[in-house]
Design a protein around this motif. Sequence first.
Motif, mmCIF file in Angstrom:
data_model
loop_
_atom_site.group_PDB
_atom_site.id
_atom_site.type_symbol
_atom_site.label_atom_id
_atom_site.label_comp_id
_atom_site.label_asym_id
_atom_site.label_seq_id
_atom_site.Cartn_x
_atom_site.Cartn_y
_atom_site.Cartn_z
ATOM 1 N N LEU A 144 67.419 -35.708 -11.491
ATOM 2 C CA LEU A 144 67.791 -34.321 -11.616
ATOM 3 C C LEU A 144 68.505 -34.276 -13.341
ATOM 4 N N TYR A 145 68.635 -35.570 -13.839
ATOM 5 C CA TYR A 145 69.168 -35.473 -15.058
ATOM 6 C C TYR A 145 68.207 -35.652 -16.142
ATOM 7 N N GLU A 146 68.386 -35.189 -17.241
ATOM 8 C CA GLU A 146 67.351 -35.587 -18.482
ATOM 9 C C GLU A 146 67.372 -37.076 -18.753
ATOM 10 N N GLY A 147 66.501 -37.445 -19.177
ATOM 11 C CA GLY A 147 66.171 -38.817 -19.722
ATOM 12 C C GLY A 147 66.478 -39.824 -18.502
ATOM 13 N N PHE A 148 66.656 -39.599 -17.367
ATOM 14 C CA PHE A 148 66.947 -40.722 -16.495
ATOM 15 C C PHE A 148 65.738 -41.585 -15.964
ATOM 16 N N GLN A 149 65.933 -42.872 -16.038
ATOM 17 C CA GLN A 149 64.862 -43.724 -15.538
ATOM 18 C C GLN A 149 65.297 -44.518 -14.364
ATOM 19 N N TYR A 150 64.515 -44.839 -13.519
ATOM 20 C CA TYR A 150 65.202 -45.985 -12.695
ATOM 21 C C TYR A 150 64.988 -47.450 -13.185
ATOM 22 N N ASP A 151 65.800 -47.893 -14.224
ATOM 23 C CA ASP A 151 65.733 -48.958 -14.751
ATOM 24 C C ASP A 151 67.385 -49.576 -14.565
ATOM 25 N N ILE A 176 82.874 -28.786 -9.758
ATOM 26 C CA ILE A 176 82.439 -27.905 -10.924
ATOM 27 C C ILE A 176 83.097 -28.237 -11.992
ATOM 28 N N LEU A 177 84.597 -28.249 -12.088
ATOM 29 C CA LEU A 177 85.189 -28.622 -13.355
ATOM 30 C C LEU A 177 84.847 -29.804 -13.997
ATOM 31 N N ALA A 178 84.745 -30.916 -13.215
ATOM 32 C CA ALA A 178 84.173 -32.117 -13.950
ATOM 33 C C ALA A 178 82.867 -31.941 -14.617
ATOM 34 N N GLU A 179 81.765 -31.273 -13.854
ATOM 35 C CA GLU A 179 80.416 -31.017 -14.549
ATOM 36 C C GLU A 179 80.636 -30.253 -15.709
ATOM 37 N N ILE A 180 81.558 -29.147 -15.576
ATOM 38 C CA ILE A 180 81.656 -28.308 -16.894
ATOM 39 C C ILE A 180 82.095 -29.024 -18.319
ATOM 40 N N TRP A 181 83.170 -29.986 -17.895
ATOM 41 C CA TRP A 181 83.534 -30.875 -18.650
ATOM 42 C C TRP A 181 82.572 -31.782 -19.508
ATOM 43 N N HIS A 182 81.792 -32.437 -18.589
ATOM 44 C CA HIS A 182 81.058 -33.725 -18.762
ATOM 45 C C HIS A 182 79.871 -32.795 -19.605
ATOM 46 N N THR A 183 79.200 -31.939 -19.066
ATOM 47 C CA THR A 183 78.085 -31.285 -19.638
ATOM 48 C C THR A 183 78.561 -30.759 -21.002
ATOM 49 N N SER A 184 79.600 -29.913 -21.258
ATOM 50 C CA SER A 184 80.039 -29.346 -22.296
ATOM 51 C C SER A 184 80.229 -30.459 -23.509
ATOM 52 N N ARG A 185 80.685 -31.687 -23.120
ATOM 53 C CA ARG A 185 81.006 -32.844 -24.134
ATOM 54 C C ARG A 185 79.751 -33.476 -24.579
ATOM 55 N N GLY A 186 78.404 -33.257 -23.682
ATOM 56 C CA GLY A 186 77.151 -33.813 -23.597
ATOM 57 C C GLY A 186 77.257 -35.350 -23.254
ATOM 58 N N ASP A 187 77.941 -35.520 -22.291
ATOM 59 C CA ASP A 187 78.302 -36.915 -21.642
ATOM 60 C C ASP A 187 76.737 -37.041 -20.778
ATOM 61 N N TRP A 188 76.410 -35.872 -20.314
ATOM 62 C CA TRP A 188 74.955 -35.763 -19.619
ATOM 63 C C TRP A 188 74.322 -34.568 -19.799
ATOM 64 N N ALA A 189 72.883 -34.399 -19.583
ATOM 65 C CA ALA A 189 72.323 -33.112 -19.353
ATOM 66 C C ALA A 189 71.628 -33.059 -18.154
ATOM 67 N N TYR A 190 71.171 -31.742 -17.821
ATOM 68 C CA TYR A 190 70.365 -31.842 -16.570
ATOM 69 C C TYR A 190 68.861 -31.643 -17.096
ATOM 70 N N ALA A 191 68.230 -32.066 -16.114
ATOM 71 C CA ALA A 191 66.706 -31.891 -16.202
ATOM 72 C C ALA A 191 66.320 -30.538 -15.766
ATOM 73 N N ALA A 192 65.149 -30.045 -16.223
ATOM 74 C CA ALA A 192 64.662 -28.547 -15.708
ATOM 75 C C ALA A 192 64.622 -28.422 -14.395
ATOM 76 N N ASN A 193 64.547 -29.541 -13.605
ATOM 77 C CA ASN A 193 64.212 -29.264 -12.015
ATOM 78 C C ASN A 193 65.556 -29.277 -11.267
ATOM 79 N N MET A 194 66.951 -29.459 -11.924
ATOM 80 C CA MET A 194 68.218 -29.416 -11.540
ATOM 81 C C MET A 194 68.507 -27.979 -10.979
ATOM 82 N N PRO A 195 68.657 -27.790 -9.771
ATOM 83 C CA PRO A 195 69.141 -26.262 -9.693
ATOM 84 C C PRO A 195 70.474 -26.100 -9.872
ATOM 85 N N LEU A 196 70.830 -24.943 -10.565
ATOM 86 C CA LEU A 196 72.084 -24.543 -10.960
ATOM 87 C C LEU A 196 72.847 -23.758 -10.235
ATOM 88 N N LEU A 197 74.352 -23.840 -10.283
ATOM 89 C CA LEU A 197 75.036 -22.677 -9.543
ATOM 90 C C LEU A 197 75.043 -21.491 -10.334
#
Length: 188
Positions: free
Chosen positions: A73-80, A135-156
Amino acid sequence: MTVIKTRILESSMDALSIEIFIIPFIVLILVAMAYVYFQRQVADVNEYKGFVFNIVLTAFMFNLLWEIAHGFLYEGFQYDLKHIAFCALATVADVLMVLLLFFGFAILYKDVYWIRELNIRRLALLVAIGTVGAILAEIWHTSRGDWAYAANMPLLPFVKVGVSPVVQFALLPWLIFSAVVKKMKSPR
């Protein structure tokens, strides 16, 4: 666009900034202080150590499985190995947050074994705080660019954060605490 987001995630993983560790470090200090405080309060120190160890172990297993399972559900994630290692690092932070919830409620209820009496009111508060914290942690991490969601991640709606990480912290602490209580009650 996907290539750009993948590069952002890859560069975030390659060059983890010190800022990403600040909150977990503060939480580690708070958890350590609470651990020592309650260790001095309990009658049976070995039982207490075993109880907390079981929370840590169960939290690590449950959260690592969740982190790996929702990786797609995250952009660029691979099972490596690189991405699984990132999941393990995230899991350590997840364990610290579970311990923060555990000790925070122990202070609130003035009982380190509060999870043995997990009624509907306590459960609702645990789920609510876990949800808001996620919710607060996700807002912080995504706004900082620590990770990004893939298109298939359902959003609140409204907050535009991923459903999966929010559900993770809404439900896993309860499941972890319930599993530990059940394990500790069973004969050894």
